[in-house]
Design an enzyme around this catalytic site. Structure first.
Site, PDB file in Angstrom:
ATOM      1  CE  LYS A  72      -3.862  -2.435   1.911  1.00 14.63           C
ATOM      2  NZ  LYS A  72      -4.410  -3.118   3.068  1.00 14.63           N
ATOM      3  CD  GLN A 117      -3.678  -4.955   6.163  1.00 16.41           C
ATOM      4  OE1 GLN A 117      -3.488  -3.960   5.474  1.00 16.41           O
ATOM      5  NE2 GLN A 117      -4.307  -6.026   5.711  1.00 16.41           N
ATOM      6  CG  ASP A 164     -10.471  -1.124   4.192  1.00 18.02           C
ATOM      7  OD1 ASP A 164     -10.094  -1.350   3.024  1.00 18.02           O
ATOM      8  OD2 ASP A 164      -9.823  -1.464   5.192  1.00 18.02           O
TER       9      ASP A 164
END
Ligand code: NAP
Length: 305
Positions: free
Chosen positions: A53, A97, A120
């Site tokens: 990322k 995460q 997300d």
């Protein structure tokens, strides 16, 4: 033989679009978007994802802020970090995460992220907006899958789509996005009766299950489009011999290296029946990060709108 849908190439197109829009912002004197990634613990796969990322952020000109916390971090410390990032005007997107180490409540963490920074797309507010068909931050993987389908000009209106898997990350949002585009959608899962027959109904089959090679060639309707979201690491030679019968190179790799990545679909078998298939690796996997960066830019644009 089916066409291979190249997810890597499409991810490159999506990232280039983000890069150009970020560049235009900079030229107009606007600040660069910022993505904060929170990694708790030492999970090796998560470390790779976080590194990827950061690399993607650098490529498109998005600021990346990495926050690493030890595995024994108390929930209150994680909460406080999320609160700080929610209040930070240089941070447009926050990603915690997953999976979090045992002892931490991931739902509580995800719900604490401001919906405006929930890149997300997991916050109930954003899930609700998706349900209502309104603009909002949507989960990265299905968003990028829809972008791939649009790029390849697949007409979804009236199409029979089967989504295998009903997670909040992939299956359910994917089904909602297909429904929004007027596909006729069936969601299948571990309790579905006669899964092969249900899959054979599909003009578009999306597999997001996490079971290597579950979908056999005989489950696929001739001419169907198949998106394989699953990412599985296979180490078992007997399993490999069964699911890679039509992929001798993959089987040879498994024998030579002791492990290979594969999807939920038997790729070699699918190639003989479907009209188009995403491979694993190189299919849906690279699209997810492109979806994340697209969301981060969108969040930055909304923050100033
Ligand atoms: P998940 O939360 O574990 O959900 C799996 C779903 O598959 C569940 O709905 C489950 O049904 C269903 N399922 C499990 N075994 C089944 C079976 N034998 N037959 C039918 N349905 C079955 O997984 P996820 O997070 O959605 O991820 C799915 C896969 O996609 C994983 O391999 C993951 O690594 C991969 N993934 C890839 C990306 C990417 O970037 N490409 C992103 C996210 C996930 P129940 O609900 O009945 O239990």
């Amino acid at each position: 033989m089916a066409t291979i849908l190249d997810g890597k190439a499409h991810a490159d197109r999506m990232l280039e679009e983000v890069r150009l829009r970020v560049e235009a912002r900079a030229a107009a004197g606007q600040r660069l978007p910022g993505l904060a990634v929170v990694l708790v613990g030492e999970d090796p796969a998560s470390q790779v994802y976080v590194r990827n990322k950061a690399t993607a952020c650098a490529r498109v000109g998005v600021h990346s802020f990495e926050h690493r916390l030890p595995a024994d971090t108390p929930q209150a410390v994680l909460d406080a970090l999320i609160d700080r990032l929610n209040a930070d005007p240089t941070v447009d997107g926050i990603l915690v995460q997953l999976p979090l180490p045992g002892g931490l409540d991931s739902k509580r963490a995800l719900h604490r992220i401001s919906p405006a920074k929930d890149v997300d797309g997991f916050h109930p507010m954003n899930q609700g907006l998706l349900l209502e068909g309104l603009p909002g931050l949507r989960p990265c993987t299905p968003t990028a899958c829809m972008s791939l389908l649009a790029h390849h000009g697949l007409a979804l209106k009236g199409l029979r789509a089967v989504v295998l898997g009903r997670s909040e990350i992939v299956g359910k949002p994917m089904a909602l996005m297909l429904l929004e585009q007027h596909a006729t959608v069936t969601i299948a899962h571990s309790r579905t009766q006669d899964l092969p027959a249900v899959c054979r109904e599909a003009d578009l089959l999306v597999a997001a299950v996490g079971r290597p090679g579950l979908v056999e060639g005989s489950w696929i309707r001739p001419g169907a489009v198949v998106l394989d979201v699953g990412i599985n690491r296979v180490q078992d030679l007997d399993l490999g011999a069964r699911i890679f019968a039509a992929e001798p190179t993959k089987l040879a790799n498994l024998q030579a290296k002791g492990a290979v990545l594969c999807g939920d679909v038997r790729f070699g078998e699918a190639m003989r029946v479907a009209s188009a298939v995403t491979p694993v690796p190189g299919g849906v996997g690279p699209l997810t990060i492109a979806g994340l960066l697209t969301n981060t830019l969108w969040a930055a644009e909304q923050a100033e709108a």
